[in-house]
Design an enzyme around this catalytic site. Sequence first.
Site, PDB file in Angstrom:
ATOM      1  N   SER A  61     -44.195  12.321  25.992  1.00 16.39           N
ATOM      2  CA  SER A  61     -43.623  12.810  25.247  1.00 16.39           C
ATOM      3  C   SER A  61     -43.459  14.476  25.002  1.00 16.39           C
ATOM      4  O   SER A  61     -43.103  14.783  23.742  1.00 16.39           O
ATOM      5  CB  SER A  61     -44.770  12.305  24.440  1.00 16.39           C
ATOM      6  OG  SER A  61     -43.714  10.878  23.359  1.00 16.39           O
ATOM      7  N   LYS A  64     -40.421  15.755  24.218  1.00 18.10           N
ATOM      8  CA  LYS A  64     -39.839  15.553  22.980  1.00 18.10           C
ATOM      9  C   LYS A  64     -39.171  16.904  22.958  1.00 18.10           C
ATOM     10  O   LYS A  64     -37.928  16.791  22.321  1.00 18.10           O
ATOM     11  CB  LYS A  64     -39.862  14.756  22.388  1.00 18.10           C
ATOM     12  CG  LYS A  64     -40.417  13.167  23.059  1.00 18.10           C
ATOM     13  CD  LYS A  64     -41.217  12.510  21.956  1.00 18.10           C
ATOM     14  CE  LYS A  64     -41.173  10.350  22.611  1.00 18.10           C
ATOM     15  NZ  LYS A  64     -42.303  10.492  21.836  1.00 18.10           N
ATOM     16  N   TYR A 188     -34.128   7.981  28.464  1.00 16.34           N
ATOM     17  CA  TYR A 188     -34.962   8.823  27.824  1.00 16.34           C
ATOM     18  C   TYR A 188     -36.537   8.131  28.741  1.00 16.34           C
ATOM     19  O   TYR A 188     -37.150   9.012  28.602  1.00 16.34           O
ATOM     20  CB  TYR A 188     -35.383   7.482  26.518  1.00 16.34           C
ATOM     21  CG  TYR A 188     -36.670   7.830  25.572  1.00 16.34           C
ATOM     22  CD1 TYR A 188     -36.873   8.625  25.475  1.00 16.34           C
ATOM     23  CD2 TYR A 188     -37.858   7.788  25.858  1.00 16.34           C
ATOM     24  CE1 TYR A 188     -37.928   8.841  25.142  1.00 16.34           C
ATOM     25  CE2 TYR A 188     -38.858   7.162  26.093  1.00 16.34           C
ATOM     26  CZ  TYR A 188     -39.623   7.773  24.613  1.00 16.34           C
ATOM     27  OH  TYR A 188     -40.344   8.174  23.862  1.00 16.34           O
ATOM     28  N   TYR A 236     -48.671  12.409  16.525  1.00 15.90           N
ATOM     29  CA  TYR A 236     -47.983  11.871  15.867  1.00 15.90           C
ATOM     30  C   TYR A 236     -49.376  11.388  14.505  1.00 15.90           C
ATOM     31  O   TYR A 236     -49.369  11.976  13.893  1.00 15.90           O
ATOM     32  CB  TYR A 236     -48.365  10.256  16.518  1.00 15.90           C
ATOM     33  CG  TYR A 236     -48.259  10.554  17.727  1.00 15.90           C
ATOM     34  CD1 TYR A 236     -45.746  10.183  17.528  1.00 15.90           C
ATOM     35  CD2 TYR A 236     -48.719  10.520  19.030  1.00 15.90           C
ATOM     36  CE1 TYR A 236     -45.189  10.632  19.143  1.00 15.90           C
ATOM     37  CE2 TYR A 236     -47.397  10.819  20.080  1.00 15.90           C
ATOM     38  CZ  TYR A 236     -46.348  10.793  20.454  1.00 15.90           C
ATOM     39  OH  TYR A 236     -45.670  11.306  21.286  1.00 15.90           O
ATOM     40  N   VAL A 254     -48.426  10.723  26.751  1.00 14.47           N
ATOM     41  CA  VAL A 254     -49.121   9.704  27.380  1.00 14.47           C
ATOM     42  C   VAL A 254     -49.656  10.083  28.122  1.00 14.47           C
ATOM     43  O   VAL A 254     -50.844   9.140  28.974  1.00 14.47           O
ATOM     44  CB  VAL A 254     -49.157   8.503  26.983  1.00 14.47           C
ATOM     45  CG1 VAL A 254     -48.503   8.033  25.059  1.00 14.47           C
ATOM     46  CG2 VAL A 254     -47.315   7.693  27.219  1.00 14.47           C
TER      47      VAL A 254
HETATM   48  N1  GLN Z   1     -42.226   7.772  27.112  1.00 12.91           N
HETATM   49  C1  GLN Z   1     -43.138   7.091  26.318  1.00 12.91           C
HETATM   50  C2  GLN Z   1     -43.195   6.283  25.578  1.00 12.91           C
HETATM   51  O1  GLN Z   1     -42.155   5.606  24.981  1.00 12.91           O
HETATM   52  C3  GLN Z   1     -43.629   8.256  25.722  1.00 12.91           C
HETATM   53  C4  GLN Z   1     -44.437   7.968  24.278  1.00 12.91           C
HETATM   54  C5  GLN Z   1     -45.612   9.163  24.756  1.00 12.91           C
HETATM   55  O2  GLN Z   1     -45.895  10.170  25.429  1.00 12.91           O
HETATM   56  N2  GLN Z   1     -46.471   9.331  23.256  1.00 12.91           N
HETATM   57  O3  GLN Z   1     -44.039   5.410  25.222  1.00 12.91           O
END
Ligand code: GLN
Length: 301
Positions: A61, A64, A188, A236, A254
Amino acid sequence: MQDLLDEIAATLGPRPDRGSVADYIPELAKIDPQQFGMAIALADGSVHVAGDADTPFSIQSVSKVFALALALGKVGDQLWRRVGREPSGQSFNSILLLEREEGIPRNPFINAGALVTTDTYLALSSPREALGHLLRFVRAAADDEGIHINHDVARSELETAHRNFALAHYLAAFDNLHNSPDKVLGTYCHQCAIDMTCRQLALAGRFLIEGAGFPRLLSRDRRRRINALMMTCGHYDGSGDFAFRVGLPGKSGVGGGILVIAPGRASIAVWSPGLNRYGNSLLGTEAMEVFARRTGWSVFG
Ligand code: GLN
């Protein structure tokens, strides 16, 4: 700076309580949690690293942030008609608010919002072209051509991305996707599967800092706004906790990586694969807390 990083890596690196690796993406479940790396890129061009700072990891993420910059570059403020700017208070992959708020995700950093940004930078191009564009942006930011997508990780996530497919179909049901859910999800998952080292990530983050010595890839307003979103939404439902403990904007993934911006000063990347209950790196967060306390750096003065 080097002494501080060495000290943090030496004290946190061997810690037994490290959280658990993300296991809903099978390829990430294989990662050795006993790793810790940190890197900082400063305005004078110097980079300091400690621990496993040259080991590539899945940025997940953290991507993003780059995706948001790209999407804003494509459509500007029109993006905000399709995605909000408020913290969600929910886990990164929650579908809860999407029903109530009629397909407008709270922010571009939760998965639902990130699917909208991916859909936006995809526009009418092919996933290959769009991902090529994204990689060019990341490589230019890091000044490093050796940054790639890990296709095993992308495939592994795609095979088990039931929640993200649910989110994408939900968005489509509310007419908030221009491309098919399959195409958006494929793009994605490859975006999230970019591999980077802490050194590369710290360098790539410099575009979020204003000042002589930092690359200028964004307007000032856009840079400030992305930083604001990192502060309020970058972790988050753990964003408040991160702001409280670290006091600097950050974006987690993650894969266990965190990109942190010290405005005007430095871009910092930390990585340790074990996650806390919010899905953010447990030791990475602690390392940043120690780092911020020791340097005295904070956006709150
Ligand atoms: N690719 C992961 C997902 O969509 C990214 C989530 C994350 O890094 N928090 O679950």
